[in-house]
Design a protein around this motif. Structure first.
Motif, PDB file in Angstrom:
ATOM      1  N   GLY A 143       0.847  -1.195   0.000  1.00  0.00           N
ATOM      2  CA  GLY A 143       0.000   0.000   0.000  1.00  0.00           C
ATOM      3  C   GLY A 143       0.878   1.239   0.000  1.00  0.00           C
ATOM      4  O   GLY A 143       2.091   1.166  -0.243  1.00  0.00           O
ATOM      5  N   CYS A 144       0.284   2.388   0.244  1.00  0.00           N
ATOM      6  CA  CYS A 144       1.046   3.640   0.227  1.00  0.00           C
ATOM      7  C   CYS A 144       0.305   4.658   1.079  1.00  0.00           C
ATOM      8  O   CYS A 144      -0.925   4.672   1.090  1.00  0.00           O
ATOM      9  CB  CYS A 144       1.154   4.147  -1.222  1.00  0.00           C
ATOM     10  N   THR A 145       1.058   5.493   1.808  1.00  0.00           N
ATOM     11  CA  THR A 145       0.390   6.521   2.620  1.00  0.00           C
ATOM     12  C   THR A 145      -0.050   7.689   1.757  1.00  0.00           C
ATOM     13  O   THR A 145      -0.861   8.495   2.170  1.00  0.00           O
ATOM     14  CB  THR A 145       1.325   7.116   3.694  1.00  0.00           C
ATOM     15  N   LEU A 146       0.538   7.789   0.578  1.00  0.00           N
ATOM     16  CA  LEU A 146       0.215   8.931  -0.272  1.00  0.00           C
ATOM     17  C   LEU A 146      -0.998   8.573  -1.125  1.00  0.00           C
ATOM     18  O   LEU A 146      -1.331   7.406  -1.279  1.00  0.00           O
ATOM     19  CB  LEU A 146       1.435   9.299  -1.112  1.00  0.00           C
ATOM     20  N   THR A 147      -1.631   9.567  -1.645  1.00  0.00           N
ATOM     21  CA  THR A 147      -2.903   9.299  -2.335  1.00  0.00           C
ATOM     22  C   THR A 147      -2.915  10.005  -3.685  1.00  0.00           C
ATOM     23  O   THR A 147      -3.793  10.830  -3.949  1.00  0.00           O
ATOM     24  CB  THR A 147      -4.084   9.811  -1.479  1.00  0.00           C
ATOM     25  N   CYS A 148      -1.933   9.710  -4.514  1.00  0.00           N
ATOM     26  CA  CYS A 148      -1.910  10.334  -5.841  1.00  0.00           C
ATOM     27  C   CYS A 148      -3.200   9.926  -6.568  1.00  0.00           C
ATOM     28  O   CYS A 148      -3.562   8.736  -6.559  1.00  0.00           O
ATOM     29  CB  CYS A 148      -0.662   9.907  -6.602  1.00  0.00           C
ATOM     30  N   SER A 149      -3.852  10.902  -7.156  1.00  0.00           N
ATOM     31  CA  SER A 149      -5.244  10.670  -7.574  1.00  0.00           C
ATOM     32  C   SER A 149      -5.379   9.726  -8.768  1.00  0.00           C
ATOM     33  O   SER A 149      -6.450   9.204  -9.015  1.00  0.00           O
ATOM     34  CB  SER A 149      -5.905  12.005  -7.894  1.00  0.00           C
ATOM     35  N   PHE A 150      -4.279   9.492  -9.497  1.00  0.00           N
ATOM     36  CA  PHE A 150      -4.355   8.648 -10.699  1.00  0.00           C
ATOM     37  C   PHE A 150      -3.778   7.255 -10.443  1.00  0.00           C
ATOM     38  O   PHE A 150      -3.673   6.437 -11.352  1.00  0.00           O
ATOM     39  CB  PHE A 150      -3.535   9.307 -11.836  1.00  0.00           C
ATOM     40  N   CYS A 151      -3.381   6.966  -9.193  1.00  0.00           N
ATOM     41  CA  CYS A 151      -2.629   5.728  -8.920  1.00  0.00           C
ATOM     42  C   CYS A 151      -3.476   4.731  -8.154  1.00  0.00           C
ATOM     43  O   CYS A 151      -4.081   5.058  -7.128  1.00  0.00           O
ATOM     44  CB  CYS A 151      -1.363   6.067  -8.126  1.00  0.00           C
ATOM     45  N   HIS A 152      -3.476   3.519  -8.647  1.00  0.00           N
ATOM     46  CA  HIS A 152      -4.275   2.458  -8.025  1.00  0.00           C
ATOM     47  C   HIS A 152      -3.741   2.107  -6.639  1.00  0.00           C
ATOM     48  O   HIS A 152      -4.499   1.915  -5.695  1.00  0.00           O
ATOM     49  CB  HIS A 152      -4.241   1.230  -8.944  1.00  0.00           C
ATOM     50  N   THR A 153      -2.407   2.031  -6.531  1.00  0.00           N
ATOM     51  CA  THR A 153      -1.817   1.692  -5.228  1.00  0.00           C
ATOM     52  C   THR A 153      -2.247   2.721  -4.178  1.00  0.00           C
ATOM     53  O   THR A 153      -2.457   2.387  -3.016  1.00  0.00           O
ATOM     54  CB  THR A 153      -0.272   1.681  -5.317  1.00  0.00           C
ATOM     55  N   GLY A 154      -2.382   3.976  -4.624  1.00  0.00           N
ATOM     56  CA  GLY A 154      -2.739   5.048  -3.695  1.00  0.00           C
ATOM     57  C   GLY A 154      -4.126   4.903  -3.090  1.00  0.00           C
ATOM     58  O   GLY A 154      -4.454   5.559  -2.102  1.00  0.00           O
ATOM     59  N   THR A 155      -4.946   4.003  -3.647  1.00  0.00           N
ATOM     60  CA  THR A 155      -6.273   3.805  -3.056  1.00  0.00           C
ATOM     61  C   THR A 155      -6.216   2.754  -1.953  1.00  0.00           C
ATOM     62  O   THR A 155      -7.188   2.507  -1.280  1.00  0.00           O
ATOM     63  CB  THR A 155      -7.297   3.335  -4.114  1.00  0.00           C
ATOM     64  N   MET A 207       4.825  -1.082  -5.690  1.00  0.00           N
ATOM     65  CA  MET A 207       3.923  -0.482  -4.719  1.00  0.00           C
ATOM     66  C   MET A 207       4.709   0.290  -3.683  1.00  0.00           C
ATOM     67  O   MET A 207       5.744  -0.160  -3.204  1.00  0.00           O
ATOM     68  CB  MET A 207       3.131  -1.588  -4.003  1.00  0.00           C
ATOM     69  N   GLY A 208       4.178   1.462  -3.321  1.00  0.00           N
ATOM     70  CA  GLY A 208       4.739   2.200  -2.198  1.00  0.00           C
ATOM     71  C   GLY A 208       5.686   3.312  -2.566  1.00  0.00           C
ATOM     72  O   GLY A 208       6.126   3.441  -3.711  1.00  0.00           O
ATOM     73  N   GLU A 209       5.986   4.121  -1.553  1.00  0.00           N
ATOM     74  CA  GLU A 209       6.900   5.256  -1.728  1.00  0.00           C
ATOM     75  C   GLU A 209       8.233   4.867  -1.075  1.00  0.00           C
ATOM     76  O   GLU A 209       8.336   4.836   0.161  1.00  0.00           O
ATOM     77  CB  GLU A 209       6.275   6.500  -1.069  1.00  0.00           C
ATOM     78  N   PRO A 210       9.249   4.574  -1.887  1.00  0.00           N
ATOM     79  CA  PRO A 210      10.494   4.050  -1.299  1.00  0.00           C
ATOM     80  C   PRO A 210      11.146   4.997  -0.292  1.00  0.00           C
ATOM     81  O   PRO A 210      11.767   4.535   0.662  1.00  0.00           O
ATOM     82  CB  PRO A 210      11.405   3.823  -2.511  1.00  0.00           C
ATOM     83  N   THR A 241      10.597   8.465  -6.792  1.00  0.00           N
ATOM     84  CA  THR A 241       9.898   9.068  -5.652  1.00  0.00           C
ATOM     85  C   THR A 241       8.879  10.094  -6.132  1.00  0.00           C
ATOM     86  O   THR A 241       9.073  10.750  -7.150  1.00  0.00           O
ATOM     87  CB  THR A 241      10.886   9.738  -4.667  1.00  0.00           C
ATOM     88  N   SER A 242       7.830  10.208  -5.326  1.00  0.00           N
ATOM     89  CA  SER A 242       6.812  11.209  -5.627  1.00  0.00           C
ATOM     90  C   SER A 242       7.291  12.595  -5.189  1.00  0.00           C
ATOM     91  O   SER A 242       6.617  13.583  -5.452  1.00  0.00           O
ATOM     92  CB  SER A 242       5.522  10.841  -4.908  1.00  0.00           C
ATOM     93  N   GLY A 243       8.445  12.638  -4.498  1.00  0.00           N
ATOM     94  CA  GLY A 243       9.007  13.931  -4.124  1.00  0.00           C
ATOM     95  C   GLY A 243       9.163  14.139  -2.633  1.00  0.00           C
ATOM     96  O   GLY A 243       8.791  15.193  -2.100  1.00  0.00           O
TER      97      GLY A 243
HETATM   98 FE1  SF4 Z   1       2.105   6.133  -3.682  1.00  0.00          FE
HETATM   99 FE2  SF4 Z   1       3.670   6.482  -5.879  1.00  0.00          FE
HETATM  100 FE3  SF4 Z   1       1.100   5.689  -6.117  1.00  0.00          FE
HETATM  101 FE4  SF4 Z   1       1.651   8.183  -5.359  1.00  0.00          FE
HETATM  102  S1  SF4 Z   1       2.164   7.252  -7.356  1.00  0.00           S
HETATM  103  S2  SF4 Z   1       0.136   6.835  -4.431  1.00  0.00           S
HETATM  104  S3  SF4 Z   1       3.482   7.860  -4.112  1.00  0.00           S
HETATM  105  S4  SF4 Z   1       2.761   4.542  -5.137  1.00  0.00           S
END
Ligand code: SF4
Ligand code: SAH
Length: 411
Positions: A143-155, A207-210, A241-243
């Protein structure tokens, strides 16, 4: 048609499934530094003068030979092998499923036992073969703590960080399954580079934000790039990274791998929406961190990833602003056609729009490859990963297939 191999069928399983061995309190040797291995040898009573030599032997067996059972380590005495087996684990995780796309992309779903309290977790890893190279896309978190609006993992909410051995296990399993260790066979018909290693590159883009799991990712990548073991050149390892600005400089200094930034928007207002971490670390700070990235040069450029979202970020004005924003930074721009998933609010830009965008940035001196979506038929493409603990309902799968057939995607 993509093929699915059900590895819950015991006859299809690799020789050393993990069962719940790592679950039984035994420390895992995979992912330990050499000093930690030396300390582990001390723990089981190996005489001091032998410890370093034993640690080197273990390193060789684990990372050059790909051993997943102490019994195979025939340069180590039987007595010591038994002691090691009694006290430590080197077992692979269980592979629940292996899917093979029509284009040769492979996706593995692996199950890792609980660490401390908690439940087992399931993680996806993707192998993408191309002419002359094979890239493994590795996950850093469930999973991921971030919630990028276009990313499936982010949900999917963050379940937990992966440990160094779990990050490395993804590489070891891929090399097992592809026959990329000495004396292991490549499966018949597998699409792999014609010569040399099967896994030549790794990207931390699963998956995830390294950078929210910095220490574990660092430990794993330093093992993966160790010249006496898995020996992947740091130039062939890319961390995306998402930044997470505070960890960007550390990535260059302490890990020394190539950097990719999920940029996706060139104005703060839009990036706040697409990549919400931008509210914490806005574009000006992100760009400053990129300019200062240790080791940055024309030979070691930063990759900027830019997902093409129809009518959202794909205009020529955006392209011009992108060129302006990256001025002075040795950069490559990777245009990613948006990969749809059920419930996603976006559509992929039209192919002509993507080409016009690419041509413009190209004319301004940037390499701008358009990333060919790979493995979409097995939901292995960027942003489509989501662990099977939240496995897609059948209705959602059908809806997704219908979306692809209707041509919402770019391919
Ligand atoms: Fe997380 Fe990367 Fe998806 Fe953003 S794009 S929700 S940082 S996995
Ligand atoms: N968390 C890290 C790494 C994992 S995501 C990051 O955000 O960089 C890997 C890449 O896939 C990122 O550039 C991400 O923005 C992109 N991505 C996510 N969802 C996508 C989608 N649906 N279509 C195309 N690319 C996507």
């Amino acid at each position: 048609m993509p093929a699915t191999i059900d590895l819950t069928d015991p006859s299809a399983r690799p020789r050393h499934p993990s069962s719940s061995m790592m679950d039984d309190g035994k420390p895992v040797l995979v992912g330990m530094s050499r000093d930690q291995l030396i300390a582990a040898m001390a723990d089981i009573g190996v005489p001091e003068r032998q410890r370093k030599m034993r640690a080197n032997q273990l390193w060789h067996w684990l990372y050059v030979r790909g051993a997943s059972d102490f019994a195979d380590m025939h340069t180590i005495s039987r007595e010591l092998r038994e002691k090691l087996d009694h006290r430590f684990s080197i077992a692979r995780p269980e592979i629940i499923e292996e899917q093979i796309s029509a284009d040769g992309t492979r996706k593995w779903l692996m199950r890792f036992p609980p660490r401390g309290a908690g439940r087992p977790v399931e993680v996806e890893t993707v192998y993408i073969p191309e002419e002359g190279r094979g890239t493994l896309c590795i996950s850093s978190q469930v999973g991921c703590t971030l919630t990028c609006s276009f990313c499936h993992t982010g949900t999917q909410k963050l379940v937990r960080n992966l440990t160094p051995d779990e990050i490395l296990a993804q590489l070891l399993v891929a090399r097992d399954r592809l026959g990329d260790f000495p004396h292991k066979d490549t499966p018949q018909g597998a699409i792999v580079p014609a010569e040399g290693r099967k896994v030549t590159n790794i990207v931390m883009m699963g998956m995830g934000e390294p950078l929210y799991n910095f220490e574990n990712v660092k430990t794993a990548l330093l093992v993966a790039s160790d010249g006496d073991g898995l020996a992947l050149s740091k130039r062939r390892i890319t961390l995306s990274t998402s930044g997470v600005v505070p960890e960007i400089t550390r990535t260059g200094e302490e890990i020394g791998v190539m950097l990719a930034i999920s940029l996706h928007a060139v104005r703060d207002e839009l990036r706040d929406e697409l990549v919400p971490i931008n509210r914490k670390y806005p574009l000006s700070e992100l760009m400053e961190a990129c300019r200062r990235y240790p080791g940055l040069s024309n030979a070691r450029r930063i990759t900027f990833e830019y997902v093409m979202l129809k009518g959202v970020n794909d205009s020529l004005t955006d392209a011009k602003e992108l060129v302006r924003l990256l001025k002075g930074i040795p950069a490559k721009i990777n245009l990613i056609p948006f990969n749809p998933w059920p419930g996603s609010a976006y559509e992929c830009s039209d192919w002509e729009t993507i080409e016009t965008f690419a041509d413009f940035i190209n004319a301004n001196g940037y390499a701008s490859p358009i990333r060919t979506p790979r493995g979409r038929d097995i939901l292995a493409a960027c942003g489509q990963l989501k662990s099977e603990s939240e496995r897609m309902r059948k209705t959602d799968r059908l809806a997704l297939e219908a979306m692809m057939i209707a041509g919402h995607g770019a391919d």
